[in-house]
Design a protein around this motif. Structure first.
Motif, PDB file in Angstrom:
ATOM      1  N   HIS A 193       1.101  -8.605 -44.651  1.00  0.00           N
ATOM      2  CA  HIS A 193       2.196  -7.677 -44.347  1.00  0.00           C
ATOM      3  C   HIS A 193       3.479  -8.274 -44.918  1.00  0.00           C
ATOM      4  O   HIS A 193       3.813  -9.424 -44.617  1.00  0.00           O
ATOM      5  CB  HIS A 193       2.303  -7.494 -42.831  1.00  0.00           C
ATOM      6  N   LEU A 194       4.193  -7.499 -45.750  1.00  0.00           N
ATOM      7  CA  LEU A 194       5.464  -7.945 -46.317  1.00  0.00           C
ATOM      8  C   LEU A 194       6.610  -7.351 -45.526  1.00  0.00           C
ATOM      9  O   LEU A 194       6.562  -6.176 -45.139  1.00  0.00           O
ATOM     10  CB  LEU A 194       5.587  -7.509 -47.780  1.00  0.00           C
ATOM     11  N   ARG A 195       7.654  -8.167 -45.303  1.00  0.00           N
ATOM     12  CA  ARG A 195       8.834  -7.690 -44.595  1.00  0.00           C
ATOM     13  C   ARG A 195      10.033  -8.548 -44.968  1.00  0.00           C
ATOM     14  O   ARG A 195       9.895  -9.644 -45.514  1.00  0.00           O
ATOM     15  CB  ARG A 195       8.616  -7.710 -43.085  1.00  0.00           C
ATOM     16  N   ALA A 196      11.212  -8.046 -44.638  1.00  0.00           N
ATOM     17  CA  ALA A 196      12.440  -8.827 -44.810  1.00  0.00           C
ATOM     18  C   ALA A 196      12.508  -9.862 -43.696  1.00  0.00           C
ATOM     19  O   ALA A 196      12.216  -9.568 -42.535  1.00  0.00           O
ATOM     20  CB  ALA A 196      13.659  -7.917 -44.768  1.00  0.00           C
ATOM     21  N   ALA A 197      12.876 -11.075 -44.054  1.00  0.00           N
ATOM     22  CA  ALA A 197      13.024 -12.140 -43.057  1.00  0.00           C
ATOM     23  C   ALA A 197      14.286 -11.919 -42.240  1.00  0.00           C
ATOM     24  O   ALA A 197      15.255 -11.323 -42.710  1.00  0.00           O
ATOM     25  CB  ALA A 197      13.073 -13.503 -43.742  1.00  0.00           C
ATOM     26  N   GLN A 198      14.267 -12.420 -41.025  1.00  0.00           N
ATOM     27  CA  GLN A 198      15.389 -12.343 -40.103  1.00  0.00           C
ATOM     28  C   GLN A 198      15.841 -13.764 -39.754  1.00  0.00           C
ATOM     29  O   GLN A 198      15.092 -14.719 -39.940  1.00  0.00           O
ATOM     30  CB  GLN A 198      14.981 -11.595 -38.825  1.00  0.00           C
ATOM     31  N   VAL A 199      17.025 -13.896 -39.178  1.00  0.00           N
ATOM     32  CA  VAL A 199      17.534 -15.211 -38.780  1.00  0.00           C
ATOM     33  C   VAL A 199      16.546 -15.904 -37.831  1.00  0.00           C
ATOM     34  O   VAL A 199      16.372 -17.121 -37.896  1.00  0.00           O
ATOM     35  CB  VAL A 199      18.946 -15.099 -38.157  1.00  0.00           C
TER      36      VAL A 199
END
Length: 178
Positions: free
Chosen positions: A5-11
């Motif tokens: 699963h690809l996603r934008a990273a978060q802090v």
């Protein structure tokens, strides 16, 4: 096997990305470098605090791939200063690109690179560039296969060791600029 699963990273991903980045960088390069230089670089480049700063920067996009809850790859692109040898318009750098060894050859890296190109376009880029260690022929072959060409070099400081990175660049493809 299910695809990652690809996603934008978060802090909130900072600590996991720091551990993953340090481990994969070390796995790839430790055997060919002085242990003290490697330790110094890892201690400065892969802290949770540094990753949190990068994840908070609006001119940096970090993408992660997860499989069954585990991080298996990440890519980071960002705006900033490009070396003089990068002559294309609106350059955006592929700053980090790491894939777990067991995923090499699976197509994950190519998919992540495509998503990184879309992120570069999102940041207003038209030219995509990166630095790759001159002693990493596998990576250079991968990038060449994906349209990058060698345009020059710059110094990459690994602890006290000034190393040479080849600079590779390419125009972003029209399909990601739309």
């Amino acid at each position: 096997m299910n695809p990652p699963h690809l996603r934008a990273a978060q802090v909130a991903d900072a600590a996991a990305l720091a551990e993953f980045g340090a481990r994969t960088f070390s796995d790839t390069f430790a055997a060919d470098n002085d242990p003290q230089d490697m330790a110094a670089y890892l201690a400065s480049a892969y802290t949770p605090e540094r990753l949190a700063e990068e994840l908070s920067d609006p001119w940096i996009v970090t993408l992660v791939a997860e499989h069954e809850g585990a991080l298996v790859a990440y890519a980071q692109v960002g705006r900033g200063h490009a070396p003089e040898c990068v002559t294309g318009d609106e350059p955006v750098e592929l700053r980090r690109f790491y894939v777990e060894k067991e995923w090499h050859g699976s197509g994950l890296a190519a998919g992540m690179l495509g998503e990184a190109m879309r992120a570069a376009a999102y940041l207003g880029g038209r030219t995509f560039w990166l630095g790759v260690w001159e002693h990493n022929p596998r990576a250079m072959k991968f990038y060449t296969k994906h349209g990058f060409t060698d345009v020059g070099s710059h110094v990459f400081q690994l602890g006290s060791d000034a190393q040479t990175d080849r600079i590779m660049a390419r125009a972003l493809p029209p399909e990601v600029l739309q």
